[in-house]
Each structure stands twice: as C-alpha cells, then as structure tokens.
Design a protein around this motif. Structure first.
Motif, mmCIF file in Angstrom:
data_model
loop_
_atom_site.group_PDB
_atom_site.id
_atom_site.type_symbol
_atom_site.label_atom_id
_atom_site.label_comp_id
_atom_site.label_asym_id
_atom_site.label_seq_id
_atom_site.Cartn_x
_atom_site.Cartn_y
_atom_site.Cartn_z
ATOM 1 N N LEU A 86 0.822 -1.208 0.000
ATOM 2 C CA LEU A 86 0.000 0.000 0.000
ATOM 3 C C LEU A 86 0.855 1.257 0.000
ATOM 4 O O LEU A 86 0.559 2.232 -0.702
ATOM 5 C CB LEU A 86 -0.931 0.000 1.226
ATOM 6 N N ALA A 88 -5.618 6.836 -7.009
ATOM 7 C CA ALA A 88 -6.588 5.974 -7.686
ATOM 8 C C ALA A 88 -6.033 4.617 -8.106
ATOM 9 O O ALA A 88 -6.122 4.232 -9.266
ATOM 10 C CB ALA A 88 -7.154 6.699 -8.914
ATOM 11 N N LYS A 131 -5.118 6.537 -1.618
ATOM 12 C CA LYS A 131 -6.361 6.816 -2.342
ATOM 13 C C LYS A 131 -6.263 7.932 -3.380
ATOM 14 O O LYS A 131 -6.841 7.803 -4.472
ATOM 15 C CB LYS A 131 -7.468 7.135 -1.332
ATOM 16 N N PRO A 132 -5.555 9.045 -3.128
ATOM 17 C CA PRO A 132 -5.501 10.111 -4.136
ATOM 18 C C PRO A 132 -4.934 9.668 -5.484
ATOM 19 O O PRO A 132 -5.182 10.319 -6.498
ATOM 20 C CB PRO A 132 -4.601 11.172 -3.482
ATOM 21 N N TYR A 146 -7.461 -2.074 -7.619
ATOM 22 C CA TYR A 146 -7.196 -3.282 -6.843
ATOM 23 C C TYR A 146 -7.816 -4.509 -7.514
ATOM 24 O O TYR A 146 -8.956 -4.466 -7.986
ATOM 25 C CB TYR A 146 -7.775 -3.144 -5.432
ATOM 26 N N GLU A 159 -4.266 2.899 3.323
ATOM 27 C CA GLU A 159 -5.215 2.868 2.208
ATOM 28 C C GLU A 159 -5.679 4.280 1.872
ATOM 29 O O GLU A 159 -5.789 4.657 0.695
ATOM 30 C CB GLU A 159 -6.398 1.982 2.564
ATOM 31 N N GLU A 160 -5.938 5.077 2.898
ATOM 32 C CA GLU A 160 -6.349 6.467 2.688
ATOM 33 C C GLU A 160 -5.225 7.277 2.051
ATOM 34 O O GLU A 160 -5.455 8.125 1.185
ATOM 35 C CB GLU A 160 -6.757 7.083 4.034
ATOM 36 N N GLN A 161 -3.996 7.003 2.470
ATOM 37 C CA GLN A 161 -2.833 7.706 1.921
ATOM 38 C C GLN A 161 -2.648 7.406 0.435
ATOM 39 O O GLN A 161 -2.226 8.266 -0.340
ATOM 40 C CB GLN A 161 -1.590 7.297 2.713
#
Length: 339
Positions: A20, A81, A78-79, A84, A74-76
């Motif tokens: 990740l 895109a 996310k930007p 998965y 996961e949030e880190q």
C-alpha cells in the motif's frame, strides 16, 4: 475469448502495508498502479491475522492497531486511484514483445506494465489446521484461525489451542471480554515472550484463564456448525471435555510462494534476492520489497519495507520514463500530486 489487458505503469503484487505504501510512493513520482492480492481485503497479515493487535515500531505512532495502520495507508494511497484486484493471484509473469511485463491473474485478467513491484510478504499463507474429524463443518462458524474483532467473542466460552505468541496474546486479550478462556497446550512452556508467559500465568492464578496442560485437541461436539464442546486428551489417552462456544487453533501458518518461485528470479531460501540500491531483482524492471526481499543486513520490519517502497518507486520511474529528469521535492514542498 481473451480479455483486453489493462495497461498501467506499475503492477504491485501484494496489498499489505508495504504494498500500500508503494502505491503512495509510486504516485508521488507519478506512476499509476494496479495492485494484486490473493486475499479479498487489503492489509495482508495485518488485516487477516491480527487487526486488533497494537504495533509499536511505526515512526510517529507510539502505538497503533494493525487495522488502523492499514486504513491510514489505504487512505494515503487513495488520491492516486490505484486499481485493486483482490482475491486474485498472479499465475503468470512473462515478457511482451516490446519488453514490458504481462501478468495473468487467476480469473484470466491480464495487466501490462513496464515494471512489477513484488511486495508479497511471505507469499500466500493459510492456517495449519488440526487433524480433527468434521473440522470443516465448524470452520468460519465457531472455529476460527484468526480474530477480526474481540467483540465477536464477548460472553463466549473460548478454547485457544497452541503454544506460540498468537495463542498467548489472544488468550490474554480475550480474557477481558469472553465468559471463559481455556488454553490447551501439550506442555507448560510456551513459545512466546517471557513477559507474555508471566502475564498468562498470573491471569491463570487469578482465575481469569484456565490452563489445560498437558493436553492436545482430540475431538469436537456440536451441530449445524456450532460447537458445544471441545474434547482434549493427554498423551496417555485421558480425555477431558471442555464446554465451549468457539475454538481458536493457533498452530502457525503454512507459507507458499506459489508461482513467484517459478518466475526465474534469483532466490535465497524462499526469498527474492535483491540489490538494495533500488530494490532491483535479477530481472530488469522487476523489484521486490518487504519481507519477501532479502539482502545482507536485511531487517524484517514494516518500517524497513516502507523505505524499500520509496527506493523501488524511484528506481521504477527510471524504467517507466527513461532519461526523463525528476525534479525531486519533499512532500512538505510539493504536496500530494493529483492522479
């Protein structure tokens, strides 16, 4: 009919914490990623085996639960895109005619990219199951090989079998919520940190945990997937009945590199040998990071895997965009680029 391949910059094999973070680091140098993992969730072992266990060696976090670390990673990512492909395994890795890499997944999905970053941890893993008749009828209903939420066991009678860290740590933890915790082991000595065994023994003295020693699992009782009792036996054959609602057998994991072992990479005792300068494997454009990678002085720590992810991302960019200058800036200066 064959599917149209996905085209991207980097294929990351493994969606554990290191995989990740590799998405984030690739994103910071403007590489798009597809991520493949055999589990149906991100987070690797942190999600599958110990989501509610604290981790103490993440910089800036004196203590953080494994599940919370995964959620933040996961949030880190996310930007940027990432795409998965969960519940899928890379079955084939092969060169295309123009020198890129093509991977084929279990469901026949194909992905093509100039680079592959292997962050597969210890490879595919699964629990070592005890040899009990009728075991499969209870699995996932009242027999579990991992604890996702402590609350699932609140007020229940829980039998924990095993003598390692997982067995001891979860016995101590679940004793706070379960009606009763019984620990089954074939000998009084456990393979865990000394302070953990001392705490286990103290809780046993206080009556908060029942030590069922020296015994081993013998048979199961119950119906429709719900246990009513676990029978244990000594080496001499003396059987003892433990009324129980749940059984947690912690006998370790069965590790399997799977197809990775057949990809023609230089290996060192079930690990991929890499050059720590860029985390390069023996194949051009293929990198390895995290626990699956090895080199002299390697430390198997998540924080080391994070550093390897950054190194591999920068080295991967040189493959994806050869000869193109990278004007490196710290994230405090550049912020997070948009995908």
């Amino acid at each position: 009919m064959s599917q149209t391949p996905h085209i991207t910059d980097a294929i990351i094999v493994g969606a554990g914490p290191v995989g990740l973070f590799a998405v984030f680091e690739c994103g910071m140098v403007r590489l798009r990623c597809h991520v493949v993992d055999a589990l149906d969730m991100v987070g690797g072992q942190c999600s599958a085996l110990y989501p509610e266990k604290p981790i103490y060696d993440i910089p800036g976090h004196p203590k953080i639960l494994a599940a919370d670390l995964v959620a933040q990673l996961e949030e880190q990512a996310k930007p940027f895109a990432p795409v998965y492909h969960l519940g899928q395994r890379v079955e084939k890795l092969e060169r295309t005619e123009d020198g890129k890499w093509r991977v084929e997944l279990t469901d026949a999905t194909a992905i093509i990219a100039p680079v592959v970053i292997i962050a597969a941890g210890v490879g595919a893993f699964g629990p070592n199951r005890p040899p009990l008749e009728g075991l499969d009828a209870y699995e996932g209903k009242s027999i579990f090989y991992m604890v996702r939420k402590r609350e699932d066991f609140r007020g229940k009678r829980v039998v924990i079998a095993g003598g390692g860290d997982s067995a001891v740590d979860w016995a101590i933890s679940l004793a706070e919520v379960a009606e009763k915790v019984m620990v089954v082991h074939r000998r009084p000595k456990f393979r865990c940190a000394p302070e953990s065994q001392a705490r286990l023994e103290q809780m046993a003295k206080e009556g908060r945990i029942e030590m069922v020693v020296p015994y081993q699992l013998h048979s199961l009782e119950g119906e429709d997937g719900q246990l009513s009792a676990v029978n244990v036996a000594t080496l001499d054959g003396a059987v003892k009945r433990l009324e129980a609602d749940a059984l947690l057998p912690f006998f370790g994991l069965s590790m399997n590199l799977g197809p990775i072992a057949e990809w023609g990479l230089d290996m060192d005792r079930a690990h991929i040998a890499i050059d720590p300068n860029g985390c390069k494997t023996s194949a051009e454009g293929v990198f390895a990071i995290g626990d699956i990678a090895t080199y002299p002085g390697k430390l198997k720590l998540i924080l080391c895997g994070f550093a390897e992810a950054a190194s591999a991302a920068h080295a991967a960019r040189e493959v994806v965009h050869p000869g193109e200058a990278l004007h490196f800036e710290y994230s405090t200066t550049s912020g997070v680029p948009q995908a």
